[in-house]
Design an enzyme around this catalytic site. Structure first.
Site, short mmCIF file in Angstrom:
data_model
loop_
_atom_site.label_atom_id
_atom_site.label_comp_id
_atom_site.label_asym_id
_atom_site.label_seq_id
_atom_site.Cartn_x
_atom_site.Cartn_y
_atom_site.Cartn_z
N ASP A 55 0.75 -1.28 -0.03
CA ASP A 55 -0.11 -0.11 -0.13
C ASP A 55 0.84 1.18 -0.15
O ASP A 55 1.98 1.21 0.36
CB ASP A 55 -0.97 0.02 1.56
N THR A 83 -0.22 4.47 1.29
CA THR A 83 -0.51 5.31 2.73
C THR A 83 -0.04 4.70 3.88
O THR A 83 -0.64 3.66 4.20
CB THR A 83 -2.20 5.69 2.58
N ASP A 138 -4.30 -2.66 5.08
CA ASP A 138 -4.73 -2.36 6.36
C ASP A 138 -6.40 -2.27 6.31
O ASP A 138 -6.88 -2.18 7.37
CB ASP A 138 -4.37 -0.71 6.63
#
Length: 1253
Positions: A482, A484, A804
């Site tokens: 990912d 972020t 996440d």
């Protein structure tokens, strides 16, 4: 189980307050309330309590302020309603572990032989002339020597005890470590509650009945509760019901929230009504006997009675629910039929929702290392068994020929005991060869190495949930990360804005913004961000303000503070209860909207979301004079070119803020028709949010690339932002011809004309793909599956994925190793993952790679050492026995050598710390043999040196040292100096060779970094000291005599010689030795026969170990272990018997949070359905056509259950909910594979039982 006290409405009002002096509800009452669903529960709440607030009042809590939080009150609640804990099962005691270690077949054989030997040594034959029994029996005139015949048997028994104790101690410390790990994982879990009007996070175990908990997207509910307020809340209850459809929860439809279920969308508040063993999950776990002695106090009869009552109630409830379901089911079936006009043929689905006929798809392989090792252990074991049998046969034949033929001794019954003694002696020699040949230290070495690594990895911010993930990570060839929070710092701030017609490169002063626009901006941001998101004052003076909740929303709240406005005043005016409707953010909408009801009856909706998506829905824009002017497609393109692209190319995330008014005159809008609601917006502003790259990430990515690992970025951000960040991180280098692609484009390229995904099409894209932007979770899953299934490159890719969000679940489960974020990650993501990154940092992944490679290397080092000893000891024992009629190394000495090489060496070599050098080579890949050519060269090279030395000492040693020969000694002859020197030299050569074994790639300096490993140093030292004591003071039991200093020096010199010889061996180029074979390959897919594949279609992974065992039918390797496993399964359902026998796996079932470690994820896209790979048309209908199941009594002890009805759709009934827990049983043929629609979890007892049933 509880007697469910259904209180009628008449009794409901009276007499409750007094029957539990303190609270207005009893535990029983709440328990029976929580067993209701849907309309039933609403009626019950209305009858008994009026509404939820009435229930709050009975439980002495406030829906707004929560509990006051004083410790007396909390303790009282814990006493009254129980704690939010499920009592863990007692760990195995040391005695149990000793008993398990004793089950080793080779040890049992040794014990039996030793006992026989002991018995015979006390029996002295009547004084028939011993001379009549052949020359070997002569020479024991000395009575005291004959008396000492028992010592050997006793010594063998003693050393067996030693081996057993060491093994048991290792297991025990291992178990202790895992309990520690388990506690650590449980402590990580916190939940948000309101206490004393403050929103705080507390540990899950601290939640009590009466708490007001805030639930949000991605939570795993830790307790049962009743909803107080909700926005668009959807729950995945498949862990309890097996139904994969998400259940909508609202105050007027279904307010019941159950523990162990996942929040898939929305947010809300709930009143906690049941915790721990009284919650729905707890009840099931208690039924399955997860916790020891949970109900030992009750007598059996009472239990039976209660169960029967429960069954009746459940049956009744099921009948009711069947009616409700029937109509739904009919609709669904019609839908299925009408899809393409013809009826849709339902193929039975296997776990992944793929049609059964695709069994030929590559299966997820079990831990690579485990597979290779078991295969190898079995092969070595076979060889050992062969050699030891051969030794015994040769010894017996030689003895018979020598005695009866060459010496011509007549047969006489008086000599029988003597012959039997010889027979036992030969047998013991044979068994000793077997003991040395079987490398039982291998599994131990793996476990020690993994356990040690896991412990150390916690310091490197890797919390490992599944042991083998650690070693798989060493083979990783691709990481899909990912953006972020992993590559960036996840501290977001607004740095540029486009507002009122102006593009500001930094945040403007508040007086530059017109008042009306300012008002809209601040109110819009205040109410249209989750109320759980806030900016808190910094912890330290002068530090950065703390961002709590969603970081993008924090950036927007930060913007209002920069404009000198306070969002909190807006929230105080409009509390969460007053929000009319909330469309929460999800991966399909990519936006969030909140509707407010104005005083004049009109509505106003505030929206925020991805700029390119929301701008398409805007038809007006606010200008400098606060007027809304028309916003045409041409204006939009202008705005994109002049504002959004420049922002994105600087790596900023662009968010559009907009609003829409619904006049009262137009009447009530249709709130459910989202497409009509979310159009005709008026754009307020576009903001650019910066999320700076973590400073240490570019270096970490460079290390990965140097280590042969491709890093890909998969993000929901727009493509320009993604490209800018990827360039900053070093994922994209200037001048490379790599692909950056958007999710839509990716989907267009991989689907054929029929809309199916084709592997060939994915294969054209993925090798060059580096950035996938604006991707949905489905795209992530598709990409991961595509890379794993690909056969373009000669070695199968091993993919690690970070995630996440709740919707990352499928990708995390599909990947070889799933990393979840410890800070930003939702509970669902953590449940699906293998490793949790406690600091959310990409650099920790690089550490994991290093540790993974280190595990692999440690095992190889140990193997190199172990196999050298094995080869030498077996050959010495075998030839010695054949030529001199007696093994030069006695049974007790062999056991000591076995202890050194198995247990101590595995400890010493398996705990080498990793070095940066591990990252300088490419990954090994799945088919890389455990023993490379270089290692084979080392093993054989050292074996040659050691054998030459030993045989020289054995056959001409007495001349060299001028001592008596120890060869051809009679039965109970005293130990000789000659054989003591042989033994001593042998052991010293092993100790020095342990230093050589530290390097496996042919490095010269074997001492490099040796002092960084104190365990290694202390073991080498300890072994040397013990060896000295054994030789000098071991005497008869160890068949040793004291040696002089000169003899000692010679032994040490010969031992040290193996270090010098090692230098010589590493000078020979491996390329010259093409004839050397490598060993320890994994079983390749194509080596597996069709029949075996057919047998395995119910399992969801290939267990190489099992296959080898099946093929070799090596029963001695397995017999007793299996029986034990069965007993253990029946006794302790939860005690996870993973490949590491008897280990608690970190996800032991005792924690509510880990109750359902494998949630079944379904991603529902409301956009054009992008099906999951190989999804079939009838996916939705599949769960409704389930076979009827009868759980066989031995499994659960619920022996008198009626067969369950054929449809498992009822949301209630504990029994239905047990089924998912037996999901593994589908593999052992107990339950049809398509019965419970849940993926089986390896690591459960049934997984290891499936072979034995």
């Amino acid at each position: 189980m509880a007697n469910n006290s259904f209180r009628g409405s008449k009794h409901g009002q009276h007499g409750e307050a007094n029957h539990e002096g303190e609270f207005g509800c009893s535990l029983q009452e709440l328990r029976s309330l929580m067993e209701l669903r849907g309309a039933e529960s609403l009626i019950k709440i209305q009858e008994c309590y009026g509404d939820v607030n009435g229930l709050c009042a009975r439980l002495r809590t406030s829906p707004v302020q929560g509990l006051d939080g004083n410790s007396e009150d909390i303790d009282r609640r814990k006493q009254e309603f129980g704690q939010n804990l499920i009592p863990p099962k007692k760990p195995k005691t040391f005695v149990q572990l000793v008993w398990e270690a004793l089950q080793d077949v080779t040890l049992i054989i040794l014990e039996v032989a030793a006992v026989i030997s002991l018995g015979l040594s006390f029996y002295s034959p009547p004084h028939a002339e011993r001379r009549n029994c052949g020359s070997a029996a002569v020479g024991v005139e000395d009575e005291s020597e004959a008396e000492a015949g028992w010592i050997e048997g006793a010594a063998i028994l003693l050393s067996v005890v030693c081996v057993v104790l060491v093994t048991a101690f290792n297991d025990w410390s291992k178990e202790k470590q895992f309990r520690g790990l388990q506690n650590r994982i449980e402590q990580e879990q916190k939940f948000t509650v309101v206490r004393g009007g403050q929103v705080i996070q507390i540990q899950v175990s601290e939640i009590v009945v009466g708490d007001i908990a805030q639930v949000k997207y991605g939570d795993l509910l830790p307790a049962d509760g009743v909803l107080i307020q909700s926005n668009d809340l959807k729950i995945d209850e498949s862990s309890l019901t097996g139904e994969s459809d998400h259940v909508k929860k609202s105050l007027d439809r279904d307010p019941m929230l159950l523990s162990g279920t996942h929040v898939m969308e929305g947010s809300g508040k709930m009143l906690v009504t049941a915790v721990g063993v009284n919650s729905q999950t707890g009840i099931i776990l208690m039924l399955l006997g997860v916790s020891e002695d949970a109900d030992d106090g009750e007598d059996k009869a009472e239990k039976e009675k209660r169960k029967k009552e429960n069954e009746k109630k459940k049956e009744e409830r099921k009948k009711k629910e069947k009616k409700d379901k029937k109509s739904k089911k009919d609709d669904k079936e019609k839908k299925g039929k009408n899809k393409d006009g013809a009826s849709v043929e339902m193929t039975p689905l296997n776990e992944d929702g793929e049609p059964e006929k695709k069994t030929s798809l590559p299966k997820k392989e079990k831990s690579v290392l485990q597979g290779k090792l078991t295969k190898m252990t079995v092969q070595i074991g076979k060889a050992g068994l062969f050699m030891s049998s051969l030794t015994v046969i040769i010894l017996i034949v030689r003895f018979l020929i020598d005695t009866f033929w060459i010496q011509g001794v007549p047969w006489s019954t008086d000599c029988m005991p003597i012959y039997v003694q010889f027979l036992v002696k030969f047998f013991i020699v044979g068994v000793t060869v077997l003991v040395v040949a079987v490398p039982e230290g291998l599994p131990l070495a793996v476990t020690i190495s993994l356990a040690y690594s896991v412990k150390k990895m916690m310091k490197d911010n890797n919390l490992v949930r599944h042991l083998d993930a650690c070693e798989t990570m060493g083979n990783a060839t691709a990481i899909c990360s990912d953006k972020t929070g992993t590559l960036t710092m996840n501290r977001m701030t607004v740095v540029q804005t486009y507002i009122a017609g102006h593009y500001y490169k930094k945040v403007p002063e508040s007086d530059l913004i017109p008042a009306k626009i300012m008002e809209l901006l601040v109110t819009g941001i205040g109410v249209n961000c989750a109320y759980t998101t806030k900016i808190m004052p910094p912890e330290k003076e002068g530090g950065l303000a703390r961002q709590v909740g969603n970081k993008t929303e924090c950036a927007l709240l930060g913007l209002t503070l920069k404009l000198h406005r306070d969002y909190q005043t807006v929230r105080n005016e409009i509390p969460e209860e007053k929000l009319f409707k909330v469309y929460t953010f999800n991966s399909v909408r990519k936006s969030m909207s909140t509707v407010l009801k104005m005083h004049d009856g009109s509505y106003r909706m505030y929206s925020k979301g991805a700029s390119e998506i929301l701008l398409r829905k805007c038809c007006k824009i606010l200008t400098a004079n606060s007027e809304a002017k028309a916003f045409k497609p041409r204006d939009r393109d202008d705005l994109v070119k002049k504002v959004i692209e420049p922002m994105a190319s600087e790596g900023l995330r662009t968010i559009c803020l907009a609003y829409r008014d619904f006049p009262a005159a137009d009447g009530e809008p249709q709130w459910d028709e989202e497409a009509h609601i979310l159009t005709n917006l008026t754009c307020i502003a576009v903001v650019g949010i910066e999320d700076p790259v973590r400073p240490e990430v570019p270096e970490a990515i460079r290390k990965c690339q140097r280590a042969g690992i491709t890093v890909r970025m998969v993000t929901g951000d727009n493509i320009n932002t993604a490209r800018a960040i990827a360039t900053k991180c070093g994922i994209l280098q200037p001048g490379d011809d790599f692909l950056c692609m958007e999710g839509k484009e990716f989907n267009r390229r991989i689907h054929n004309e029929l809309g199916e995904i084709e592997q060939e099409r994915i294969d054209k894209i993925w090798p060059k793909l580096r950035v996938l932007a604006r991707s949905s979770p489905t795209d992530k899953h598709t990409l991961v599956k595509g890379i794993i299934d690909s056969t373009v490159l000669e070695q199968r890719q091993v993919v690690a994925v970070t995630g996440d969000g709740t919707n990352d679940g499928p990708a995390l489960k599909k990947a070889d190793v799933g990393f979840a974020m410890g800070i930003a990650g939702t509970d669902v993501a953590k449940e699906a993952s293998d490793i949790i990154l406690t600091d959310d940092n990409f650099t920790s992944i690089v550490k994991a790679v290093m540790w993974g490679r280190n595990v692999y290397d440690s095992i190889s080092k140990f193997l190199q050492f172990q196999l050298t000893v094995n080869v030498v000891a077996v050959i010495v024992a075998f030839t010695g026995a054949c030529i001199t009629q007696d093994s030069p190394l006695k049974a007790v000495q062999m056991l000591w050598v076995n202890l050194i090489m198995d247990t101590f060496a595995s400890l010493a070599l398996a705990t080498e710390p990793p070095t940066e050098a591990l990252l300088l080579r490419d990954p090994y890949g799945r088919n890389k043999p455990l023993i490379s050519r270089t290692m084979m060269k080392n093993i054989l090279g050292h074996a040659i040196y050691q054998l030459t030395t030993i045989f020289t000492l054995l056959f001409v040693g007495e001349k060299l040292f001028n001592i008596d020969s120890g060869r051809n000694a009679p039965l109970h002859a005293p130990p000789s100096e000659h054989y003591t020197i042989v033994f001593n030299t042998f052991v010293l050569m092993q100790i020095f060779n342990e230093l050589n074994a530290r390097k496996i790639h042919g490095e010269r300096n074997v001492f490099e970094g040796i002092f960084k490993n104190p365990i290694f140093c202390s073991i080498i030292l300890g072994t040397l000291i013990t060896q000295f004591l054994i030789v000098q003071f071991g005497g008869k039991p160890f068949s040793c005599v004291r040696l002089t200093i000169e003899q000692w020096l010679w032994c040490i010199f010969l031992g040290f010689g193996s270090l010098l010889w090692g230098q010589l061996v590493s000078s020979i180029p491996t390329s010259w030795l093409r004839f050397l074979k490598t060993a320890g390959h994994g079983t390749k897919q194509d080596e597996i026969s069709e029949d075996e594949l057919e047998e395995m279609k119910d399992m969801n992974e290939i267990d190489h170990a099992e296959m080898e065992l099946k093929r070799g039918q090596v029963l001695w390797c397995r017999g007793l272990n299996r029986i034990q496993t069965q007993i253990r399964v029946v006794n302790a359902f939860r005690d996870s018997v993973s490949p590491y026998e008897g280990l608690e796996t970190p996800e032991s079932r005792s924690s509510i949070h880990n109750f359902m470690s494998h949630p079944e994820f379904r991603i529902e896209d409301s956009e054009p359905q992008i099906p999951l790979i190989d999804e079939v048309e009838g996916e939705d209908e599949a769960p409704t056509k389930r076979n009827s199941i009868v759980i066989p009594p031995p499994l659960t002890g619920l022996s008198h259950l009626p067969p369950l009805p054929s449809s498992l759709n009822q949301n209630n009934s504990t029994l239905d909910r047990i089924v998912p827990l037996h999901k593994d049983a589908s593999r052992s043929g107990l339950i049809p594979p398509n019965s419970a629609g849940l993926p089986p979890c390896p690591g459960s007892p049934l997984h290891s039982l499936e072979t034995s049933l």
